[in-house]
Design a protein around this motif. Sequence first.
Motif, short mmCIF file in Angstrom:
data_model
loop_
_atom_site.label_atom_id
_atom_site.label_comp_id
_atom_site.label_asym_id
_atom_site.label_seq_id
_atom_site.Cartn_x
_atom_site.Cartn_y
_atom_site.Cartn_z
N LEU A 115 0.83 -1.20 0.00
CA LEU A 115 0.00 0.00 0.00
C LEU A 115 0.86 1.25 0.00
O LEU A 115 0.58 2.22 -0.71
N VAL A 116 1.92 1.23 0.79
CA VAL A 116 2.80 2.39 0.90
C VAL A 116 3.60 2.56 -0.39
O VAL A 116 3.75 3.68 -0.91
N ARG A 166 -5.51 9.05 -1.77
CA ARG A 166 -6.48 8.12 -1.18
C ARG A 166 -6.02 7.65 0.20
O ARG A 166 -6.84 7.49 1.12
N THR A 167 -4.72 7.39 0.35
CA THR A 167 -4.20 6.97 1.65
C THR A 167 -4.45 8.04 2.70
O THR A 167 -4.89 7.75 3.82
N MET A 173 -6.75 10.51 2.61
CA MET A 173 -8.18 10.74 2.83
C MET A 173 -8.87 9.53 3.48
O MET A 173 -9.98 9.67 3.99
N SER A 174 -8.21 8.37 3.48
CA SER A 174 -8.82 7.20 4.11
C SER A 174 -9.03 7.40 5.61
O SER A 174 -9.84 6.69 6.22
N GLY A 175 -8.33 8.35 6.20
CA GLY A 175 -8.48 8.61 7.62
C GLY A 175 -9.68 9.47 7.97
O GLY A 175 -9.92 9.73 9.16
N PHE A 176 -10.46 9.91 6.97
CA PHE A 176 -11.50 10.91 7.25
C PHE A 176 -12.88 10.53 6.71
O PHE A 176 -13.71 11.39 6.47
N ARG A 177 -13.12 9.24 6.56
CA ARG A 177 -14.42 8.80 6.08
C ARG A 177 -15.50 9.08 7.13
O ARG A 177 -15.30 8.87 8.32
N GLY A 178 -16.65 9.56 6.64
CA GLY A 178 -17.79 9.78 7.52
C GLY A 178 -17.98 11.20 8.00
O GLY A 178 -19.07 11.56 8.47
N TRP A 179 -16.94 12.04 7.90
CA TRP A 179 -17.09 13.42 8.37
C TRP A 179 -17.96 14.25 7.44
O TRP A 179 -18.66 15.16 7.88
N ALA A 226 -14.58 18.22 -0.26
CA ALA A 226 -14.52 17.47 1.01
C ALA A 226 -13.20 17.70 1.73
O ALA A 226 -13.18 17.92 2.95
N ARG A 227 -12.10 17.64 1.00
CA ARG A 227 -10.79 17.83 1.64
C ARG A 227 -10.71 19.20 2.28
O ARG A 227 -10.26 19.35 3.43
N ALA A 228 -11.14 20.23 1.55
CA ALA A 228 -11.06 21.60 2.07
C ALA A 228 -11.99 21.78 3.26
O ALA A 228 -11.63 22.49 4.22
N GLN A 229 -13.18 21.17 3.23
CA GLN A 229 -14.10 21.30 4.36
C GLN A 229 -13.46 20.79 5.65
O GLN A 229 -13.66 21.37 6.72
#
Length: 241
Positions: A27-28, A40-41, A43-49, A57-60
């Motif tokens: 993966l790395v 993707r790696t 942003m995988s830490g922020f699902r559901g927000w 989404a990233r900027a929010q």
Amino acid sequence: MTTSAPASTARFVATHAVLTLNARHPLVAKSLVDAQEMHRTVMSGFRGWVEDGAPQARAQMGVLSTWSVDLKAAALVLVVQSRVPGDWTRIPREAFTTAPRLITVDRTFKAGEVIGFRTVVNPTRSKPSGRPASEKVRGTRTAHTTPEHVKRWFVRRLQADGEPANTEDGVARIGATADPESLGIRMLPTVSSAHRAKPVRVGRAEIRGDLTVTDPDTFVNVLSNGVGHARAYSCGLILTR
């Protein structure tokens, strides 16, 4: 019409996650060779927000990142900043060399304060389209490729005491100034992705030095939201010490 003087202090609050990863893990390794996979790696830490597919989404969530790799030690250090806490359990445990280190940053900056900094940026210029100005066709964004041009790009964004937050031609300044001759510039390898739907190619440069805060509100805004383009691809995060 009068304009109010900038505030003398401003408070910056964010969370930093420092992820130390094994560069040989599949993966790395994929993230290192494909800019979209690195995105993707992160942003995988922020699902559901925010809702899936939500625009900006990233900027929010205020997600910015930067990374460095030690190929000899096969170690990738990824720093992720955000307004909300990340959940890194979706990254396989065996991909980590140590557990994620989570830091709450709560710092007040004041005008005149000298701050050491490091940032990786995507310094670009607009190459004229060659079409008549009346057609208002945007030029092609092209990355700068020399340290001198990168320095000029960054110096345009410095903000001397008393200057507004934007230049006359609309370039956003960073709320701080610096001695251009003391800045350290290092060109970094270009990162790319050959994804057919959205090919990516991002020129990068590292800038280090000291900043003197001149407009704390603007400075905190830049710390929160980044500087320059390609912020989704680990550019634009300013780390201070």
